[in-house]
Write a protein that holds these residues in place. Sequence first.
Motif, PDB file in Angstrom:
ATOM      1  N   PHE A 215      25.493 -72.033  72.513  1.00 56.32           N
ATOM      2  CA  PHE A 215      24.455 -71.123  72.027  1.00 56.32           C
ATOM      3  C   PHE A 215      23.156 -71.426  72.770  1.00 56.32           C
ATOM      4  CE2 PHE A 215      27.432 -70.713  68.503  1.00 56.32           C
ATOM      5  CZ  PHE A 215      27.369 -69.347  68.243  1.00 56.32           C
ATOM      6  N   PRO A 216      23.012 -70.874  73.967  1.00 57.39           N
ATOM      7  CA  PRO A 216      21.783 -71.124  74.726  1.00 57.39           C
ATOM      8  C   PRO A 216      20.551 -70.433  74.153  1.00 57.39           C
ATOM      9  CG  PRO A 216      23.228 -69.601  75.901  1.00 57.39           C
ATOM     10  CD  PRO A 216      24.002 -70.098  74.722  1.00 57.39           C
ATOM     11  N   GLU A 217      20.757 -69.389  73.355  1.00 62.06           N
ATOM     12  CA  GLU A 217      19.642 -68.531  72.948  1.00 62.06           C
ATOM     13  C   GLU A 217      18.472 -69.276  72.297  1.00 62.06           C
ATOM     14  OE1 GLU A 217      23.397 -65.931  72.926  1.00 62.06           O
ATOM     15  OE2 GLU A 217      22.843 -67.958  72.281  1.00 62.06           O
ATOM     16  N   PRO A 218      18.695 -70.120  71.269  1.00 57.21           N
ATOM     17  CA  PRO A 218      17.532 -70.757  70.644  1.00 57.21           C
ATOM     18  C   PRO A 218      16.822 -71.736  71.577  1.00 57.21           C
ATOM     19  CG  PRO A 218      19.565 -71.646  69.731  1.00 57.21           C
ATOM     20  CD  PRO A 218      19.940 -70.456  70.558  1.00 57.21           C
ATOM     21  N   PHE A 219      17.553 -72.378  72.472  1.00 55.98           N
ATOM     22  CA  PHE A 219      16.946 -73.333  73.395  1.00 55.98           C
ATOM     23  C   PHE A 219      16.091 -72.610  74.433  1.00 55.98           C
ATOM     24  CE2 PHE A 219      20.619 -75.373  71.574  1.00 55.98           C
ATOM     25  CZ  PHE A 219      20.154 -76.637  71.276  1.00 55.98           C
ATOM     26  N   VAL A 220      16.615 -71.502  74.954  1.00 58.26           N
ATOM     27  CA  VAL A 220      15.844 -70.702  75.898  1.00 58.26           C
ATOM     28  C   VAL A 220      14.562 -70.205  75.236  1.00 58.26           C
ATOM     29  CG1 VAL A 220      15.853 -68.533  77.214  1.00 58.26           C
ATOM     30  CG2 VAL A 220      17.843 -70.058  77.281  1.00 58.26           C
ATOM     31  N   SER A 246      23.683 -79.078  64.255  1.00 59.60           N
ATOM     32  CA  SER A 246      24.403 -79.689  63.143  1.00 59.60           C
ATOM     33  C   SER A 246      25.758 -79.015  62.927  1.00 59.60           C
ATOM     34  CB  SER A 246      23.570 -79.613  61.865  1.00 59.60           C
ATOM     35  OG  SER A 246      24.262 -80.149  60.769  1.00 59.60           O
ATOM     36  N   ILE A 247      25.797 -77.698  62.999  1.00 56.91           N
ATOM     37  CA  ILE A 247      27.044 -76.968  62.793  1.00 56.91           C
ATOM     38  C   ILE A 247      28.092 -77.375  63.829  1.00 56.91           C
ATOM     39  CG2 ILE A 247      28.107 -74.677  62.901  1.00 56.91           C
ATOM     40  CD1 ILE A 247      25.451 -73.571  61.735  1.00 56.91           C
ATOM     41  N   GLU A 282      38.935 -76.696  59.568  1.00 50.74           N
ATOM     42  CA  GLU A 282      37.645 -76.940  60.231  1.00 50.74           C
ATOM     43  C   GLU A 282      37.174 -75.692  60.977  1.00 50.74           C
ATOM     44  OE1 GLU A 282      37.924 -81.737  61.167  1.00 50.74           O
ATOM     45  OE2 GLU A 282      39.072 -80.324  62.396  1.00 50.74           O
ATOM     46  N   GLU A 283      38.116 -74.960  61.565  1.00 47.21           N
ATOM     47  CA  GLU A 283      37.754 -73.715  62.244  1.00 47.21           C
ATOM     48  C   GLU A 283      37.246 -72.687  61.244  1.00 47.21           C
ATOM     49  OE1 GLU A 283      39.779 -70.130  64.876  1.00 47.21           O
ATOM     50  OE2 GLU A 283      40.792 -72.087  64.771  1.00 47.21           O
ATOM     51  N   PHE A 284      37.864 -72.590  60.093  1.00 52.96           N
ATOM     52  CA  PHE A 284      37.421 -71.673  59.033  1.00 52.96           C
ATOM     53  C   PHE A 284      35.980 -71.988  58.629  1.00 52.96           C
ATOM     54  CE2 PHE A 284      36.815 -70.703  54.531  1.00 52.96           C
ATOM     55  CZ  PHE A 284      37.203 -69.368  54.464  1.00 52.96           C
ATOM     56  N   GLN A 285      35.700 -73.260  58.402  1.00 50.62           N
ATOM     57  CA  GLN A 285      34.352 -73.670  58.016  1.00 50.62           C
ATOM     58  C   GLN A 285      33.348 -73.398  59.129  1.00 50.62           C
ATOM     59  OE1 GLN A 285      35.091 -77.775  57.012  1.00 50.62           O
ATOM     60  NE2 GLN A 285      35.629 -77.302  54.892  1.00 50.62           N
ATOM     61  N   LEU A 286      33.772 -73.628  60.376  1.00 52.42           N
ATOM     62  CA  LEU A 286      32.892 -73.377  61.510  1.00 52.42           C
ATOM     63  C   LEU A 286      32.514 -71.902  61.580  1.00 52.42           C
ATOM     64  CD1 LEU A 286      31.543 -74.299  64.173  1.00 52.42           C
ATOM     65  CD2 LEU A 286      33.734 -73.866  65.316  1.00 52.42           C
ATOM     66  N   LYS A 287      33.475 -71.017  61.422  1.00 47.02           N
ATOM     67  CA  LYS A 287      33.196 -69.585  61.465  1.00 47.02           C
ATOM     68  C   LYS A 287      32.223 -69.178  60.355  1.00 47.02           C
ATOM     69  CE  LYS A 287      37.644 -68.113  63.417  1.00 47.02           C
ATOM     70  NZ  LYS A 287      38.924 -67.404  63.124  1.00 47.02           N
ATOM     71  N   GLN A 289      29.976 -71.018  58.817  1.00 48.89           N
ATOM     72  CA  GLN A 289      28.640 -71.558  59.083  1.00 48.89           C
ATOM     73  C   GLN A 289      27.952 -70.825  60.227  1.00 48.89           C
ATOM     74  OE1 GLN A 289      29.858 -75.641  59.656  1.00 48.89           O
ATOM     75  NE2 GLN A 289      29.161 -76.226  57.611  1.00 48.89           N
ATOM     76  N   LEU A 290      28.707 -70.497  61.265  1.00 53.54           N
ATOM     77  CA  LEU A 290      28.121 -69.779  62.390  1.00 53.54           C
ATOM     78  C   LEU A 290      27.747 -68.352  62.006  1.00 53.54           C
ATOM     79  CD1 LEU A 290      30.293 -70.963  65.419  1.00 53.54           C
ATOM     80  CD2 LEU A 290      27.904 -71.548  64.932  1.00 53.54           C
ATOM     81  N   ASN A 291      28.571 -67.709  61.215  1.00 57.39           N
ATOM     82  CA  ASN A 291      28.227 -66.360  60.751  1.00 57.39           C
ATOM     83  C   ASN A 291      26.919 -66.366  59.990  1.00 57.39           C
ATOM     84  OD1 ASN A 291      30.382 -64.918  61.822  1.00 57.39           O
ATOM     85  ND2 ASN A 291      31.683 -65.232  60.031  1.00 57.39           N
ATOM     86  N   GLN A 292      26.728 -67.338  59.113  1.00 59.15           N
ATOM     87  CA  GLN A 292      25.498 -67.425  58.346  1.00 59.15           C
ATOM     88  C   GLN A 292      24.313 -67.703  59.257  1.00 59.15           C
ATOM     89  OE1 GLN A 292      25.015 -66.754  55.170  1.00 59.15           O
ATOM     90  NE2 GLN A 292      22.842 -67.270  55.221  1.00 59.15           N
ATOM     91  N   TRP A 293      24.485 -68.632  60.186  1.00 58.43           N
ATOM     92  CA  TRP A 293      23.390 -68.981  61.099  1.00 58.43           C
ATOM     93  C   TRP A 293      23.010 -67.792  61.985  1.00 58.43           C
ATOM     94  CZ3 TRP A 293      23.207 -69.382  66.532  1.00 58.43           C
ATOM     95  CH2 TRP A 293      22.028 -69.963  67.023  1.00 58.43           C
TER      96      TRP A 293
END
Length: 309
Positions: A215-220, A246-247, A282-287, A289-293
Amino acid sequence: MKRLYGVTTAMVTPMTADQNIDMEGVEKLTDFLVDKGVDCLFPLGTTGEMFKLTIEERKKIAEKVIDSNKERLTVFIHAGGMTTKDTLELARHALQTGADGIGVVSPVFFGANDVEIKNYYKEISFALPDDFPIYLYNIPQLSGNDLSVSVVKELAEECTNIVGLKYSYPDFPRLNEYLNATPEDFSILTGADGLFLPAMAMGCDGVVSGVSGVFPEPFVKVYELYSNSEWEEARKMQASANEVISILKAGANMSYFKKGLDLRGLKGGSVRNPQQNISSQEEFQLKEQLNQWMHENSNINLSKQKFEV
């Protein structure tokens, strides 16, 4: 000589399901990062699973990144090896292939004292052209060997082509010591993604970030806001970056990075054994968390996608 700066992305090494290098994935990732506006590329470091690759694999990946980049961004190849011989072979290959410079991690696993570390870097420096830039790379929590301030100071003063340091331990007092001990034009970057903004405020030139490879977007955006002196907005954006750090577990398990790339339509693929890919849970949880973020950060040019859970 060129320097690393801003958002320097530590690239993952895409692999197929059978753990072979996915060269199409390397090319696709390079184009993605260029398009997203990062400033420099740093393949084949810790994030790139460097010591789980053969010398020949590392050479082929370096060639693919340099060729795919087409001189659009600054590319420094990580060339550190388990022996001086291997490091020199990779360093010379990077030079011949057209890299803008190299990074070299300190000796790893086997204990090395200050004299041995200085001699290691000096041998590498003196074997390469004076105008081919080298970054020291200190990650003591993994290498087992710390680059002391005195060693960095001596190398910066005595080796024309040693132009900078990547310091991947979250230690502000040590960062400040490095900054104070080295010449003004000596480039220092943090390797701790969460310290990007505060490290620049101290005088560092940027970050070498693994999370920015997914996810380069926030760093850029942090770097853009910082460069425009929009301090409060930059602080808020760093907080957003910290959430996705963290995610993705800050790279402690590279499979999170690779799964994140898969979800974004790129080719992260598998990690190489003995590390394991994340589980279905773990993949389910990752999805989730990323959707929310992504929903909360729709203002930073994230693609309008939602990962199905």
